[in-house]
Scaffold this active site. Structure first.
Site, PDB file in Angstrom:
ATOM      1  N   CYS A  77       0.790  -1.241   0.000  1.00  9.89           N
ATOM      2  CA  CYS A  77       0.000   0.000   0.000  1.00  9.89           C
ATOM      3  C   CYS A  77       0.820   1.289   0.000  1.00  9.89           C
ATOM      4  O   CYS A  77       0.505   2.218  -0.734  1.00  9.89           O
ATOM      5  CB  CYS A  77      -0.962  -0.002   1.180  1.00  9.89           C
ATOM      6  SG  CYS A  77      -0.156  -0.131   2.797  1.00  9.89           S
ATOM      7  N   HIS A 130       0.738   7.162   6.198  1.00  9.39           N
ATOM      8  CA  HIS A 130       1.741   6.113   6.038  1.00  9.39           C
ATOM      9  C   HIS A 130       2.822   6.451   5.019  1.00  9.39           C
ATOM     10  O   HIS A 130       3.294   5.599   4.262  1.00  9.39           O
ATOM     11  CB  HIS A 130       1.063   4.789   5.651  1.00  9.39           C
ATOM     12  CG  HIS A 130       1.918   3.592   5.981  1.00  9.39           C
ATOM     13  ND1 HIS A 130       1.697   2.340   5.431  1.00  9.39           N
ATOM     14  CD2 HIS A 130       3.007   3.461   6.799  1.00  9.39           C
ATOM     15  CE1 HIS A 130       2.595   1.484   5.895  1.00  9.39           C
ATOM     16  NE2 HIS A 130       3.399   2.140   6.725  1.00  9.39           N
TER      17      HIS A 130
END
Length: 213
Positions: A77, A130
């Site tokens: 991701c 992130h």
């Protein structure tokens, strides 16, 4: 559609969503809603042809939206997110993985938030980032005026130290990071991110603004 502002709104948790509310009296700029979902295949939606999974709300959203069908993801991701944020191959942004220092995007990268901000938008992000949790890699350092995020790759993970010790209840009543500062919230994390993102969009409907998350 809001008629009095330029706003990009983004929301992410297990999803990353971005939405731009935009318009001036001279010309209209489109509202933009950008959603990234973790661990979801192209064929896991009704509008992409899945005969078993029912996603009527997303299907309707797709029918009302512009579709871009030539974006190729990375195996995990965080690198995928860096490509979407920058328009560049993930390794060029410094991203190579989701842990052990591999999920920190180079601070010199120009993000879509910075580009929209230069175009007069007020930017914000809600949910999953992130791409770096410390200066100068945080959302606020990469073009976002407002941010509400959890740390690391997911709530309850060791890197998200404000929720990690809650164990199985980490998604509920979490301590999140609002503009770089810890803040306690009540409720389920996805509801919190969604409600805060919508509130931001409503508030900034009267401003030249862009929100991303």
């Amino acid at each position: 559609m809001y008629k009095t502002s330029k706003t990009i709104l983004a929301l992410s948790a297990f999803m990353l969503a971005a939405s731009v509310f935009a318009s001036t009296q001279e010309f209209q700029q489109p509202n933009i809603v950008l959603i990234i979902t973790d661990d979801q295949d192209y064929g896991d939606l009704g509008f992409t042809g899945n005969p078993h999974v029912k996603t009527p709300v997303i299907d309707n959203f797709a029918r009302e939206s512009i579709r871009f069908n030539r974006f190729y993801v990375s195996p995990v991701c965080a690198p995928t997110r860096s490509s979407l944020m920058t328009g560049r191959y993930s390794l060029r942004t410094g991203m190579r993985d989701t842990y052990n220092g591999g999920a920190i995007m180079t601070s010199k990268e120009i993000t879509v938030a910075e580009i929209l901000k230069n175009a007069g938008y007020h930017t914000g992000i809600f949910g999953k980032w992130h791409l770096g949790d410390n200066y100068p890699f945080r959302p606020g350092d990469q073009g976002f005026d407002e941010s509400l995020i959890h740390l690391s790759g997911g709530m309850g993970q060791p890197g998200d130290f404000t929720t990690y010790f809650k164990g199985d209840s980490s998604y509920f009543d979490p301590v999140l990071w609002l503009n770089g500062e810890q803040k306690a919230y009540k409720g389920y994390c996805s509801d919190i991110f969604t409600e805060e993102a919508v509130a931001f969009g409503m508030y900034n409907s009267k401003l030249k603004s862009a929100l991303a998350s």
